[in-house]
Write a protein that holds these residues in place. Structure first.
Motif, PDB file in Angstrom:
ATOM      1  N   GLY B  47       0.928  -1.233   0.013  1.00 49.73           N
ATOM      2  CA  GLY B  47       0.110   0.042  -0.136  1.00 49.73           C
ATOM      3  C   GLY B  47       0.672   1.184   0.050  1.00 49.73           C
ATOM      4  N   LEU B  48       2.033   1.304  -0.458  1.00 52.01           N
ATOM      5  CA  LEU B  48       2.947   2.457  -0.498  1.00 52.01           C
ATOM      6  C   LEU B  48       2.616   2.938  -1.786  1.00 52.01           C
ATOM      7  CD1 LEU B  48       6.190   0.632   0.909  1.00 52.01           C
ATOM      8  CD2 LEU B  48       4.612   2.081   2.402  1.00 52.01           C
ATOM      9  N   ALA B  49       2.563   2.420  -2.653  1.00 46.77           N
ATOM     10  CA  ALA B  49       2.427   3.183  -3.855  1.00 46.77           C
ATOM     11  C   ALA B  49       1.158   2.750  -4.507  1.00 46.77           C
ATOM     12  CB  ALA B  49       3.381   2.754  -4.865  1.00 46.77           C
ATOM     13  N   THR B  50       0.076   3.701  -4.729  1.00 43.43           N
ATOM     14  CA  THR B  50      -1.303   3.302  -5.280  1.00 43.43           C
ATOM     15  C   THR B  50      -1.536   4.214  -6.450  1.00 43.43           C
ATOM     16  OG1 THR B  50      -2.294   4.770  -3.851  1.00 43.43           O
ATOM     17  CG2 THR B  50      -2.221   2.295  -3.453  1.00 43.43           C
ATOM     18  N   HIS B  51      -2.087   3.516  -7.653  1.00 46.54           N
ATOM     19  CA  HIS B  51      -2.180   4.553  -8.939  1.00 46.54           C
ATOM     20  C   HIS B  51      -3.749   4.213  -9.479  1.00 46.54           C
ATOM     21  CE1 HIS B  51       2.192   4.912  -9.210  1.00 46.54           C
ATOM     22  NE2 HIS B  51       2.328   3.610  -8.972  1.00 46.54           N
ATOM     23  N   PHE B  52      -4.386   5.261  -9.871  1.00 50.23           N
ATOM     24  CA  PHE B  52      -5.748   5.252 -10.184  1.00 50.23           C
ATOM     25  C   PHE B  52      -5.532   4.680 -11.911  1.00 50.23           C
ATOM     26  CE2 PHE B  52      -9.061   5.504  -7.776  1.00 50.23           C
ATOM     27  CZ  PHE B  52     -10.356   6.263  -8.198  1.00 50.23           C
ATOM     28  N   VAL B  53      -6.106   3.612 -12.111  1.00 51.00           N
ATOM     29  CA  VAL B  53      -6.028   3.188 -13.641  1.00 51.00           C
ATOM     30  C   VAL B  53      -7.457   2.885 -14.055  1.00 51.00           C
ATOM     31  CG1 VAL B  53      -3.891   2.143 -13.285  1.00 51.00           C
ATOM     32  CG2 VAL B  53      -6.126   0.904 -12.586  1.00 51.00           C
ATOM     33  N   TRP B  54      -8.505   3.634 -13.540  1.00 54.53           N
ATOM     34  CA  TRP B  54      -9.913   3.534 -13.902  1.00 54.53           C
ATOM     35  C   TRP B  54     -10.313   2.057 -14.276  1.00 54.53           C
ATOM     36  CZ3 TRP B  54     -12.987   6.917 -12.528  1.00 54.53           C
ATOM     37  CH2 TRP B  54     -12.733   8.097 -12.246  1.00 54.53           C
ATOM     38  N   PHE B  55     -10.663   1.949 -15.765  1.00 46.16           N
ATOM     39  CA  PHE B  55     -11.191   0.575 -15.918  1.00 46.16           C
ATOM     40  C   PHE B  55     -10.357  -0.402 -16.340  1.00 46.16           C
ATOM     41  CE2 PHE B  55     -15.616   1.036 -15.027  1.00 46.16           C
ATOM     42  CZ  PHE B  55     -15.892   2.155 -15.146  1.00 46.16           C
ATOM     43  N   GLN B  56      -8.941  -0.128 -16.271  1.00 42.95           N
ATOM     44  CA  GLN B  56      -7.799  -0.901 -16.749  1.00 42.95           C
ATOM     45  C   GLN B  56      -7.963  -2.521 -16.012  1.00 42.95           C
ATOM     46  OE1 GLN B  56      -3.929   0.566 -17.166  1.00 42.95           O
ATOM     47  NE2 GLN B  56      -3.081  -1.286 -17.143  1.00 42.95           N
ATOM     48  N   ASN B  57      -8.195  -2.492 -15.136  1.00 40.42           N
ATOM     49  CA  ASN B  57      -8.276  -3.799 -14.266  1.00 40.42           C
ATOM     50  C   ASN B  57      -9.452  -4.676 -14.909  1.00 40.42           C
ATOM     51  OD1 ASN B  57      -6.226  -3.494 -12.440  1.00 40.42           O
ATOM     52  ND2 ASN B  57      -7.507  -2.416 -10.758  1.00 40.42           N
ATOM     53  N   PHE B  58     -10.405  -4.064 -15.228  1.00 42.58           N
ATOM     54  CA  PHE B  58     -11.470  -4.671 -15.818  1.00 42.58           C
ATOM     55  C   PHE B  58     -11.175  -5.115 -17.355  1.00 42.58           C
ATOM     56  CE2 PHE B  58     -14.615  -4.544 -12.466  1.00 42.58           C
ATOM     57  CZ  PHE B  58     -14.352  -3.559 -11.731  1.00 42.58           C
ATOM     58  N   THR B  59     -10.555  -4.248 -18.067  1.00 44.04           N
ATOM     59  CA  THR B  59     -10.299  -4.657 -19.319  1.00 44.04           C
ATOM     60  C   THR B  59      -9.282  -5.903 -19.286  1.00 44.04           C
ATOM     61  OG1 THR B  59      -9.097  -2.744 -19.374  1.00 44.04           O
ATOM     62  CG2 THR B  59     -11.023  -2.764 -20.731  1.00 44.04           C
ATOM     63  N   ASP B  60      -8.310  -5.746 -18.485  1.00 42.87           N
ATOM     64  CA  ASP B  60      -7.309  -6.785 -18.381  1.00 42.87           C
ATOM     65  C   ASP B  60      -7.850  -8.014 -17.927  1.00 42.87           C
ATOM     66  OD1 ASP B  60      -4.549  -4.863 -16.786  1.00 42.87           O
ATOM     67  OD2 ASP B  60      -5.362  -5.004 -18.974  1.00 42.87           O
ATOM     68  N   LEU B  61      -8.869  -7.967 -17.074  1.00 43.89           N
ATOM     69  CA  LEU B  61      -9.499  -9.340 -16.673  1.00 43.89           C
ATOM     70  C   LEU B  61     -10.355  -9.995 -17.815  1.00 43.89           C
ATOM     71  CD1 LEU B  61     -11.708  -8.955 -13.484  1.00 43.89           C
ATOM     72  CD2 LEU B  61      -9.895 -10.391 -13.715  1.00 43.89           C
ATOM     73  N   PHE B  62     -10.984  -9.149 -18.725  1.00 40.72           N
ATOM     74  CA  PHE B  62     -11.847  -9.658 -19.677  1.00 40.72           C
ATOM     75  C   PHE B  62     -11.034 -10.308 -20.736  1.00 40.72           C
ATOM     76  CE2 PHE B  62     -15.897 -10.523 -17.833  1.00 40.72           C
ATOM     77  CZ  PHE B  62     -15.892  -9.209 -17.027  1.00 40.72           C
TER      78      PHE B  62
END
Lengths: 289, 293, 437
Positions: B47-62
């Motif tokens: 939790g030392l470095a967090t970046h906002f990536v909007w929907f990228q996690n979801f696109t990566d998932l699918f």
């Protein structure tokens, strides 16, 4: 003449025989794993590893159970099982009692009062059905960690406390309670809480008993949540303790101890089911209506 | 449905509801919101470095074939568990309804697996099917089947399906039995008088009348297979071999806890939330109809 | 009046200070050692605590490596992490990248004025846990390596001479064919598929696993395990599997028990498995160097370690760190090292400890351990053979093994499987890089 069974319309001894045969086969399939586990818990490690293991109980049972309770397994986790059984008991009883207590007063509030936000609160509780713990694993863990409740009884118990199903069960039941009882209470000058203790609670006793059985088993058998929240061996519940005993390879796990622990783990809920069978069956069917 | 007679109080209902609402907010809503929040981020485990990536996690998932494979695994797993659990328990319930003597005996022996935790059911069956020391494995090898679920994906799936279905047989059995016993005998007797044999009577009268119960159990079994079987998988195959038994709920756990991929796991949680909502809606729309009877 | 109050305050402060000094400072140490290893660890902590009264090391078993690491990360985020955490080797990248959450060992020792000489350690061991400049980030504690076990009885039955165990993969294949022809059911098995046939394989042949010194020099590292040599190795394994000469029994340490039961003629296992083998084997067995491909220049080089090291978590007082430094100094003592090594089967990590153990005659009764050490120190490590450091490698190693398993079962060619592994693991490495910018 009304016959008690659908099948007894004709008198067919062959049909009866076939039915018994199928049922016995079913019982064998259902009971076989339990039997093997029981036998394994009475054998020595060498007897088990020497396939095929015998199907009649051995003589090592006492040592295995004693060893499991006092010392745990040597390979893999070595938490003593007696402590784990105690933890499971605390969790199961607390979860059952707590859920019943919270749900019955919530249901009482929803059914017997008119107040602003009543519908809203009802749906709020309903929505929790759509949020099983598996769907909120990481953040719930973080909440518990932030509250410094990891490796503690409250941490194990609190997140399991809220239940929509118990609330709904009580709600459905309260709906069937005749209004005359409430009127009578009000005529007597009794306030809502008097009514609750003198009328609602006694009437709900059988539901509470049925729920207690189901919730006790639910609390005892919890797996994912204790897995996340406990890292100290002294806080393991017996259900996750078994998994942690299964060390590396098949040859490295002390199966006789693991099987003894498995027996100890499933005995309390099984006994609860067996002895409270009638309440349990009734409660299960009722709760899903 | 409303009560005609109620109590009036300005503060009591809120006080009574407070405990449940408090727990619901702290342990349900707040974490669920956080899951959504995390699903839009990429973080390091500490939790030392967090970046906002909007929907990228979801696109990566699918786009991830392994996540999509997990959908397929979950679908196959739950359908098999439901089919096996329902068919066997229906058979047993029909037979139990048929016999007069020993009904209580059979019932008692058939419902006790309800008390067994899924994880323990997994351990029991994994012990029977353990490649090197398992009893069943030994006899399978004797008839020429090379049993090693650690290497063979289909065998691994078979083993977890058996463990999960075994546990559910008792639950389904109870409901089927109750359902069977609520069927009016007059209907069955009338058919018998008309000359229909027992098998014919079952399929044309009993089974259709059981359909509410069957449908209800189908939904319940699928929800069970989706979520409650986490223990079965974790205590035995841990999603393997080669992710062939990695159901969706297990992947959420593995990615979030083992692999410390908070963003990806939270995105998966959000997807699961939608699935649960859909399943719950189906279940409740159905139950509402039953209540009207 | 004020003077009286001041005097009282000073007295109170002095009293508090001295009582704080009088109490030993607790140093929490989370570990994953079970059984004999756990007992020995507790024993070492007890000895340290008894040898002085300023610090008290408190070992706590926190579950397996993965569980305890997760717990520690959560604890850190909640503000109550342990002082020392035992982390397995695949977690090294995660810990090393967590600047602020950890205190590198070389800095800890320097700040605490503790004498500390990284050169006293076996280079293969210290290299794994150091940065490219040679500064040690974590304290090596329990290390093992892969070695080659043979079942001498099975060899003799097939007419082979066990003292001439195959040294090269070419000889290995020939012997495997002969063993199979002689009726051996399981010819060869292995534990830890990727650790053995990718990681150690690369180091032993002095070829890179990935760019940037196998990840030690930068987060931009990319895998190179689909080189022709690696493809040759995995193709060989797939070939052996097809001929029925390689019996794969699953991930992790499943191979240990299978070999110990006498079923297989040859196995590549961790040296840590020799305890189990010694206990269960009813046949004669011996330990040898890993085979290598004779035509590869530079082979054999040295093998790399597995196991875990001790990391120091951030956010503690200087007093606690002084205690940790003293505890590490204690653990580096050759005599303590020898005690740990001979009791657990993990390898000695300093040259002095190795020499001391040799002098005690321990290796005459347990020659396997000396083989492991000799293999580990065969040549001074190169950039290819110091070890590796990959982010998200818990998943990464699993992915590599999944792909190799697909090649073994004939579902994919070795090249396709390794290409796939590279693509998928590189993706994880990029994610790790992005998350730790």
């Amino acid at each position: 003449m009304a016959l008690a069974r659908t099948g007894m319309v004709e008198n067919r001894p062959v049909g009866d025989f076939v039915a018994h045969l199928i049922l016995i086969a079913g019982v064998v399939v259902v009971v076989f794993p339990l039997w093997v586990t029981f036998v394994a818990s009475t054998l020595t490690f060498d007897q088990i590893v020497n396939v095929p293991m015998p199907l009649i109980p051995g003589t090592h049972g006492w040592q295995n159970y004693h060893h499991a309770l006092v010392a745990g397994s040597e390979r893999g986790s070595s938490a003593p099982v007696d402590r784990m059984l105690w933890n499971s008991l605390v969790v199961a009883v607390s979860v059952a009692a707590g859920k019943i207590a919270i749900s019955i007063i919530s249901a009482f509030a929803i059914v017997y009062f008119r107040f602003r936000l009543r519908e809203f609160f009802f749906w709020t509780i309903f929505v929790t059905l759509m949020l099983p713990v598996e769907v909120r694993i990481i953040p719930t863990f973080k909440v518990i960690a932030d509250l410094r409740l990891l490796d503690s009884y409250p941490g194990l118990i609190l997140p399991l406390f809220a239940s929509a199903t118990a609330t709904f069960l009580f709600r459905q039941f309260f709906m069937t309670i005749p209004d005359e009882l409430v009127e009578a209470a009000r005529i007597d000058g009794a306030g809502p809480m008097r009514f609750f203790w003198d009328v609602i609670v006694p009437l709900s006793k059988t539901h509470m008993a049925a729920l207690f059985v189901i919730l006790f088993i639910y609390g005892w058998n919890q797996y994912l949540w204790p897995l996340l929240v406990t890292t100290s061996e002294s806080m393991y519940t017996v259900v996750i303790g078994i998994k942690r005993m299964i060390a590396g390879g098949d040859a490295a796990t002390e199966w006789n101890i693991v099987m003894s622990t498995a027996m100890l783990a499933l005995l309390p809920p099984a006994l609860v089911v067996l002895f409270m069978q009638r309440w349990f069956v009734k409660g299960l069917i009722e709760s899903e209506k | 449905m409303e009560k005609r007679v109620v109590f009036k109080s300005a503060w009591l209902p809120y006080a009574l509801l407070a405990p449940q609402l408090a727990i619901t907010v702290i342990f349900f809503f707040w974490p669920a919101l956080q899951a959504v929040y995390y699903s839009f981020q990429v973080q390091d485990p500490f939790g030392l470095a967090t970046h906002f990536v909007w929907f990228q996690n979801f696109t990566d998932l699918f786009h991830d074939p392994h996540y999509l494979a997990s959908f397929r695994v979950t679908a196959v797993f739950s359908l098999l568990v439901a089919a096996l659990g329902i068919s066997i328990s229906l058979l047993l319930a029909t037979m139990a309804d048929h016999v007069v003597r020993g009904a209580l005996f059979y019932k008692t022996l058939l419902i006790w697996p309800y008390a067994v935790a899924p994880a323990i059911a997994g351990v029991l069956w994994a012990f029977l099917f353990a490649p090197t020391i398992g009893l069943v494995s030994y006899y399978l090898r004797r008839v020429g089947i090379d049993w090693n679920w650690r290497v063979n994906e289909n065998q691994a799936m078979l083993m977890v399906v058996l463990a999960a279905a075994w546990k559910q047989i008792s639950y389904n059995f109870l409901f089927f039995l109750a359902g069977l016993q609520s069927i009016p005998k007059s209907l069955v007797e009338a058919a018998a008088i008309d000359g229909a044999g027992p098998v014919r009577r079952f399929w044309t009268i009993v089974f259709p009348l059981l359909s509410p119960t069957t449908f209800f159990l189908l939904v319940v079994n699928i929800v069970y297979a989706f979520f409650d079987t986490f223990g079965v998988i974790d205590a035995t195959t841990e999603g393997g071999p080669v992710e062939s038994t990695q159901i969706l709920v297990y992947k959420v756990y593995f990615d979030g806890v083992r692999a410390a991929d908070i963003g990806g796991s939270s995105a998966q949680s959000v997807v699961l939330m939608f699935i649960v909502i859909a399943l719950t809606v189906v279940q409740f729309r159905y139950i509402e109809r039953r209540v009207q009877y | 009046m004020i003077r009286k109050i001041l005097a009282a305050l000073v007295a109170l402060a002095a009293f508090a200070a001295t009582s704080a000094l009088a109490q030993a400072t607790d140093i929490s140490f989370w570990h994953s050692m079970t059984g004999i290893n756990g007992d020995k660890l507790n024993d070492l902590a007890k000895r340290f605590n008894a040898s002085q009264n300023r610090y008290k090391v408190v070992p706590v078993y926190k579950g397996g490596y993965a569980d305890s690491m997760t717990a520690a990360i959560a604890a850190y985020r909640a503000g109550n992490a342990p002082a020392i955490l035992q982390v397995f080797e695949v977690g090294t990248a995660t810990m090393a990248a967590a600047k602020g959450a950890i205190v590198p060992v070389y800095k800890l020792m320097k700040d605490a004025d503790e004498p500390f000489d990284p050169k006293a350690y076996l280079p293969a061991v210290s290299g794994y846990y150091s940065d490219p400049k040679g500064n040690m980030l974590s304290f090596p504690f329990n290390s093992s390596t892969v070695v080659f076990f043979i079942n001498e009885d099975a060899f003799r039955k097939a007419g082979l001479d066990p003292s001439k165990a195959p040294k090269t993969w070419e000889e290995f294949i020939a012997d495997a064919d002969k063993l199979k022809a002689a009726g051996q059911d399981c010819v060869y098995t292995t534990s830890w598929l990727a650790w053995t046939h990718i990681e150690n394989f690369s180091a032993w042949h002095n070829v890179p696993i990935a760019t940037e010194e196998n990840g030690m020099a930068g987060l931009g590292t990319r895998l190179e395990i689909n080189s022709p040599l690696h493809v040759r190795q995995i193709s060989m394994l797939a070939d052996l599997a097809k001929k029925g000469e390689f019996t794969y029994v699953g991930k992790g340490s499943q191979g240990d028990g299978t070999f110990a039961s006498g079923k297989c003629a040859m196995a590549t296992l961790s040296i840590g498995a020799s305890g189990l083998v010694a206990q269960q084997a009813k046949f004669k067995w011996s330990v040898h160097f890993l085979p290598y491909w004779a035509d590869v220049k530079g082979a054999p080089q040295n093998s790399i370690i597995g196991g875990a090291s001790l990391w120091v978590m951030g956010g503690k007082t200087p007093n606690v760190y002084k205690g940790v430094a003293e505890f590490f100094h204690f653990l580096s003592n050759p005599e303590v090292q020898m005690d740990w090594h001979t009791a657990t089967g993990y390898l000695p990590i300093t040259k002095a400890a190795y020499e001391m153990t040799k002098k005690s005659g321990f290796y005459e009764q347990h020659p396997g351990y000396e083989v492991a050490i000799k293999q580990l120190t065969y040549k001074p490590p190169t950039a290819n053979s110091k070890g590796l450091r990959f982010g998200n490698y818990v998943q990464g190693r699993d992915i590599i093994e999944d792909e190799i398993e697909a090649a073994l079962s004939g579902k994919m060619t070795a090249k396709a499987a390794l290409d796939d592994a590279v693509t998928r693991v590189d993706e994880l490495l990029r994610r790790f890089q992005a998350a730790n910018k």
